[in-house]
Write an enzyme that holds these catalytic residues in place. Structure first.
Site, PDB file in Angstrom:
ATOM      1  N   HIS A 172       0.812   5.260   0.995  1.00  0.00           N
ATOM      2  CA  HIS A 172       0.391   6.324   1.948  1.00  0.00           C
ATOM      3  C   HIS A 172       0.396   7.584   1.062  1.00  0.00           C
ATOM      4  O   HIS A 172       1.443   7.908   0.507  1.00  0.00           O
ATOM      5  CB  HIS A 172       0.979   6.474   3.165  1.00  0.00           C
ATOM      6  CG  HIS A 172       0.996   5.055   4.165  1.00  0.00           C
ATOM      7  ND1 HIS A 172      -0.043   5.274   5.165  1.00  0.00           N
ATOM      8  CD2 HIS A 172       1.671   4.040   4.144  1.00  0.00           C
ATOM      9  CE1 HIS A 172       0.072   3.764   5.669  1.00  0.00           C
ATOM     10  NE2 HIS A 172       1.416   3.414   5.048  1.00  0.00           N
TER      11      HIS A 172
ATOM     12  N   HIS B 216       0.827  -1.101   0.033  1.00  0.00           N
ATOM     13  CA  HIS B 216       0.022   0.233  -0.003  1.00  0.00           C
ATOM     14  C   HIS B 216       0.839   1.256  -0.060  1.00  0.00           C
ATOM     15  O   HIS B 216       2.120   1.206   0.483  1.00  0.00           O
ATOM     16  CB  HIS B 216      -1.059  -0.114   1.015  1.00  0.00           C
ATOM     17  CG  HIS B 216      -0.375  -0.178   2.480  1.00  0.00           C
ATOM     18  ND1 HIS B 216       0.085  -1.419   3.119  1.00  0.00           N
ATOM     19  CD2 HIS B 216       0.028   0.680   3.409  1.00  0.00           C
ATOM     20  CE1 HIS B 216       0.629  -1.239   4.329  1.00  0.00           C
ATOM     21  NE2 HIS B 216       0.653  -0.217   4.476  1.00  0.00           N
TER      22      HIS B 216
HETATM   23  P1  5GP Z   1       1.402   0.537   7.190  1.00  0.00           P
HETATM   24  O1  5GP Z   1       1.923   0.594   8.765  1.00  0.00           O
HETATM   25  O2  5GP Z   1       1.459  -1.187   7.100  1.00  0.00           O
HETATM   26  O3  5GP Z   1       2.534   0.940   6.338  1.00  0.00           O
HETATM   27  O4  5GP Z   1       0.191   1.129   7.276  1.00  0.00           O
HETATM   28  C1  5GP Z   1      -0.956   0.284   7.618  1.00  0.00           C
HETATM   29  C2  5GP Z   1      -2.028   1.520   7.470  1.00  0.00           C
HETATM   30  O5  5GP Z   1      -3.286   0.665   7.456  1.00  0.00           O
HETATM   31  C3  5GP Z   1      -2.269   2.288   8.703  1.00  0.00           C
HETATM   32  O6  5GP Z   1      -2.177   3.516   8.589  1.00  0.00           O
HETATM   33  C4  5GP Z   1      -3.581   1.825   9.291  1.00  0.00           C
HETATM   34  O7  5GP Z   1      -4.178   2.873   9.851  1.00  0.00           O
HETATM   35  C5  5GP Z   1      -4.116   1.414   7.931  1.00  0.00           C
HETATM   36  N1  5GP Z   1      -5.313   0.473   8.310  1.00  0.00           N
HETATM   37  C6  5GP Z   1      -5.220  -0.707   9.265  1.00  0.00           C
HETATM   38  N2  5GP Z   1      -6.180  -1.332   8.982  1.00  0.00           N
HETATM   39  C7  5GP Z   1      -7.178  -0.789   8.444  1.00  0.00           C
HETATM   40  C8  5GP Z   1      -8.590  -0.881   8.094  1.00  0.00           C
HETATM   41  O8  5GP Z   1      -9.014  -1.953   8.357  1.00  0.00           O
HETATM   42  N3  5GP Z   1      -9.192   0.055   7.562  1.00  0.00           N
HETATM   43  C9  5GP Z   1      -8.522   1.305   6.804  1.00  0.00           C
HETATM   44  N4  5GP Z   1      -9.130   1.908   6.187  1.00  0.00           N
HETATM   45  N5  5GP Z   1      -7.193   1.453   7.212  1.00  0.00           N
HETATM   46  C10 5GP Z   1      -6.417   0.568   7.748  1.00  0.00           C
END
Ligand code: 5GP
Ligand code: ZN
Length: 139
Positions: free
Chosen positions: A104, A102
């Site tokens: 951001h 993903h």
């Molecule tokens: P990472 O730390 O893996 O780069 O970021 C994961 C992101 O996914 C975080 O910013 C978190 O808030 C978001 N996230 C985690 N679970 C969910 C969810 O169920 N729905 C949405 N919309 N975002 C999520």
């Protein structure tokens, strides 16, 4: 479509967990991050399950990332933000919590809470070229 039954983003893609969508086509989905580090924090993902960027087929990477310019324009227009970070945490050591690729999109404004620690360094003579050569050899 490649999917992992334990993956929260695969469940979002399948409609099994709700999300607030901002953009969708056959291969990519953009939706609001549920734990925003800034208002209008958006996630852009490829729909098929790949854990990290290095695993992504390049056509899927292209099909996902082609949406970046329009998404950045839309978020900027919607929020009036002064700038925006595109960030991808690749692997747990890099801060990746959800193991489905993903990107951001994080709006930035003066005084915002989201900040980087950016410890810019300096190479000793020859080191940069040596590292570049190693990278080229691995392409
Ligand atoms: P990472 O730390 O893996 O780069 O970021 C994961 C992101 O996914 C975080 O910013 C978190 O808030 C978001 N996230 C985690 N679970 C969910 C969810 O169920 N729905 C949405 N919309 N975002 C999520
Ligand atoms: Zn997944």
């Amino acid at each position: 479509m490649k999917r992992d039954s334990d993956c929260i983003f695969c469940k979002i893609v399948a409609g099994e967990i709700p999300c607030t969508k901002v953009l969708e086509d056959d291969v990519a989905l953009g939706f609001m991050d549920i734990g925003p580090v800034a208002e209008a924090h958006v996630l852009l993902i490829p729909k098929p399950h790949y854990e990290t960027v290095d695993e992504l087929p390049s056509d899927l990477a292209a099909g996902t990332l082609k949406h970046l310019p329009e998404l950045v324009r839309a978020i900027s227009a919607a929020t009036g933000c002064e700038g925006l970070n595109v960030l991808q945490n690749n692997g747990a050591i890099a801060g990746q919590l959800v193991p489905h690729v993903h990107f951001h999109l994080i709006p930035r404004d003066i005084g915002g809470k989201f900040q980087f620690n950016w410890p810019a360094g300096k190479y000793p003579e020859g080191k940069m070229e040596q590292l570049a050569e190693k990278i080229r050899q691995n392409l």
